[in-house]
Motif scaffolding. Structure first.
Motif, mmCIF file in Angstrom:
data_model
loop_
_atom_site.group_PDB
_atom_site.id
_atom_site.type_symbol
_atom_site.label_atom_id
_atom_site.label_comp_id
_atom_site.label_asym_id
_atom_site.label_seq_id
_atom_site.Cartn_x
_atom_site.Cartn_y
_atom_site.Cartn_z
ATOM 1 N N VAL A 244 -2.325 -40.012 16.499
ATOM 2 C CA VAL A 244 -3.511 -40.306 17.305
ATOM 3 C C VAL A 244 -4.374 -41.359 16.631
ATOM 4 O O VAL A 244 -4.807 -42.343 17.260
ATOM 5 C CB VAL A 244 -4.322 -39.020 17.577
ATOM 6 N N GLU A 245 -4.638 -41.202 15.330
ATOM 7 C CA GLU A 245 -5.515 -42.153 14.646
ATOM 8 C C GLU A 245 -4.894 -43.545 14.583
ATOM 9 O O GLU A 245 -5.604 -44.558 14.646
ATOM 10 C CB GLU A 245 -5.873 -41.663 13.246
ATOM 11 N N GLU A 248 -5.279 -45.163 18.039
ATOM 12 C CA GLU A 248 -6.689 -45.523 18.238
ATOM 13 C C GLU A 248 -7.109 -46.698 17.355
ATOM 14 O O GLU A 248 -8.051 -47.424 17.692
ATOM 15 C CB GLU A 248 -7.570 -44.305 17.960
ATOM 16 N N LYS A 252 -7.749 -53.806 20.081
ATOM 17 C CA LYS A 252 -8.002 -53.545 21.496
ATOM 18 C C LYS A 252 -7.368 -54.583 22.416
ATOM 19 O O LYS A 252 -7.143 -54.304 23.598
ATOM 20 C CB LYS A 252 -9.506 -53.477 21.749
ATOM 21 N N LEU A 282 -2.230 -40.672 25.132
ATOM 22 C CA LEU A 282 -2.772 -41.755 24.312
ATOM 23 C C LEU A 282 -2.841 -43.108 25.007
ATOM 24 O O LEU A 282 -3.338 -44.067 24.422
ATOM 25 C CB LEU A 282 -1.955 -41.885 23.017
ATOM 26 N N CYS A 284 -0.481 -45.186 25.533
ATOM 27 C CA CYS A 284 0.380 -46.143 24.851
ATOM 28 C C CYS A 284 1.745 -46.190 25.539
ATOM 29 O O CYS A 284 2.036 -45.382 26.422
ATOM 30 C CB CYS A 284 0.550 -45.751 23.380
#
Length: 331
Positions: A244-245, A248, A252, A282, A284
Motif C-alpha cells: 500500500v505505501e 501511494e 502522481k 489501490l 493500480c
C-alpha cells in the motif's frame, strides 16, 4: 523422523527432474533424479523446513559452497562431506533468481498499460530481489529474430506464437520500486556470486545475460545514465504489509503498475487472496507472471501448461510464458 517427509522430498525432486529441469539443465535433471533415489540425501533434505527443500536452492547452495558441475556421484559425495556448511547456506539464503529475461515477456503487457493509460509507468515489483526486472527500459529486445528494439544491454531474445502486441518503442518508466523480504544489492560481490550460482548449469546465455543486467544496474546506480528513472527503491518487508505505501508513494503523474514473476507461489492461499484483495483497492494495474493466476473471485487457478507461467493483466490471462523469459505464447 518418519517416512512421510522423505517420501515428499523424493516426489519433489522427481517432479523437478521430469518437468522443471528437463530441457533446461540436463545436469540438474540428473542431480534431481539422483537425489530422488538416494536414501541418505533424502533424509538430509527432509530434515530441512519444507520451503528450504526445493532442488534449485539446495543445488545452488552446493555450487556456491564449491561443488563442481559434475555428474551426480560428485554431488552426492560433496553433500555427504559438506552438509553442515551447505545447510547453513540453504537456511541463510533463498532462490531469489533475478531473471532479467522475463522482461521480454512482461514488455507487451507493460506496453498495453501505457497505451491504455496514456501516462508513464511507475513500476512496483513484489519480490524484486536485486531489482533487475525493474529495468525493462534499459535493456534491448529481439522477438523472433526481428531487428533490435532498444539499445541497452543485455539483448533479450524471445520466440513468440499467437501474434503478441510487440510495442514499437520501450515503455516510459517514471519510477522504480519494490518490496522484498530480503532485498539484494546487485553491486555486492558476494551477492553477485550467489545470483550467478542460481543460474542452472549449462545455461551460459542466461549467465551472460545476468552479468550484463548487473552491469546495467551498476551503471544506473553510479549516476552515469541520464534521462531515465533512477535506481529502484527496494524496501525490506512482507509484500502484504508494504504494498500500500509503495503504491501511494508512486509519482502522481504516472500510473502505478504492480508486477511479479514466480513470487506468489511462495505464499499460501490466504496470503495470496489477501494480496489480490488489497490490489483491488489501490487503483493500480496488476501484471502477474506465475504458474497460476488469480481469478475474479481472488482464487488461485492453476496453469495446466507444464513448466510455463501464465502472464495476466488485471487477472485476465494474456499468454503462456517460458519460465526464464525466452518464450511468449499469446492467447
Amino acid at each position: 523422523m518418519g517416512n512421510e517427509p522423505t517420501q515428499a522430498a523424493a516426489e519433489l525432486y522427481l517432479d523437478y527432474a521430469r518437468h522443471w529441469f528437463t530441457g533446461h539443465s540436463e545436469l540438474y535433471s540428473q542431480w534431481a533424479g539422483g537425489v530422488a533415489g538416494s536414501k541418505a540425501l533424502l533424509e538430509l533434505i527432509a530434515d530441512l523446513p519444507a520451503p528450504k527443500r526445493q532442488p534449485n536452492l539446495v543445488f545452488a547452495a552446493a555450487r556456491f559452497h564449491g561443488c563442481h558441475d559434475e555428474p551426480f556421484p560428485v554431488l552426492e559425495s560433496y553433500l555427504g562431506r559438506h552438509w553442515p556448511e551447505v545447510r547453513r547456506i540453504i537456511m541463510g539464503r533463498a532462490t531469489q533468481t533475478n531473471e532479467a529475461g522475463r522482461c521480454a515477456t512482461l514488455l507487451p503487457a507493460l506496453a498495453m498499460v501505457e497505451e491504455q493509460e496514456k501516462r508513464p509507468l511507475a513500476l512496483i515489483e513484489v519480490g524484486p530481489s536485486a531489482g533487475l526486472c525493474l529495468l525493462p527500459d534499459l535493456y534491448s529486445y529481439s522477438y523472433d529474430g526481428a531487428p533490435r528494439l532498444g539499445t541497452g544491454s543485455p539483448l533479450l531474445r524471445c520466440t513468440t506464437t499467437g501474434n503478441p502486441p510487440i510495442p514499437p518503442a520501450l515503455p516510459d518508466i517514471a519510477w522504480r520500486a519494490g518490496v522484498d523480504l530480503n532485498p539484494l544489492d546487485g553491486t555486492d560481490p558476494d551477492t553477485v556470486a550467489w545470483l550467478r550460482a542460481l543460474v542452472w548449469p549449462g545455461q551460459e546465455a542466461r549467465l551472460e545475460q545476468l552479468d550484463a543486467a548487473l552491469a546495467t544496474l551498476a551503471t544506473l546506480k553510479s549516476g552515469e545514465l541520464q534521462g531515465v528513472a533512477g535506481p529502484p527503491l527496494i524496501l525490506a518487508g512482507d509484500l502484504n504489509e508494504r504494498i500500500v505505501e509503495l503504491v501511494e508513494a508512486a509519482p502522481k503523474h504516472a500510473v502505478p503498475v504492480v508486477m511479479h514473476s514466480a513470487v506468489l507461489a511462495y505464499l499460501d492461499e490466504p496470503r495470496r487472496t489477501r494480496f489480490a484483495e488489497t490490489i483491488a483497492t489501490l487503483g493500480c494495474r496488476w501484471i502477474s507472471n506465475e504458474a497460476f493466476f488469480m481469478d475474479e473471485s481472488n482464487q488461485t487457478r492453476e496453469n495446466s501448461e507444464g513448466n510455463h507461467f501464465t502472464l495476466a493483466l488485471d487477472k485476465v490471462p494474456l499468454a503462456r510464458t517460458g519460465q526464464h523469459g525466452a518464450q511468449l505464447d499469446w492467447l
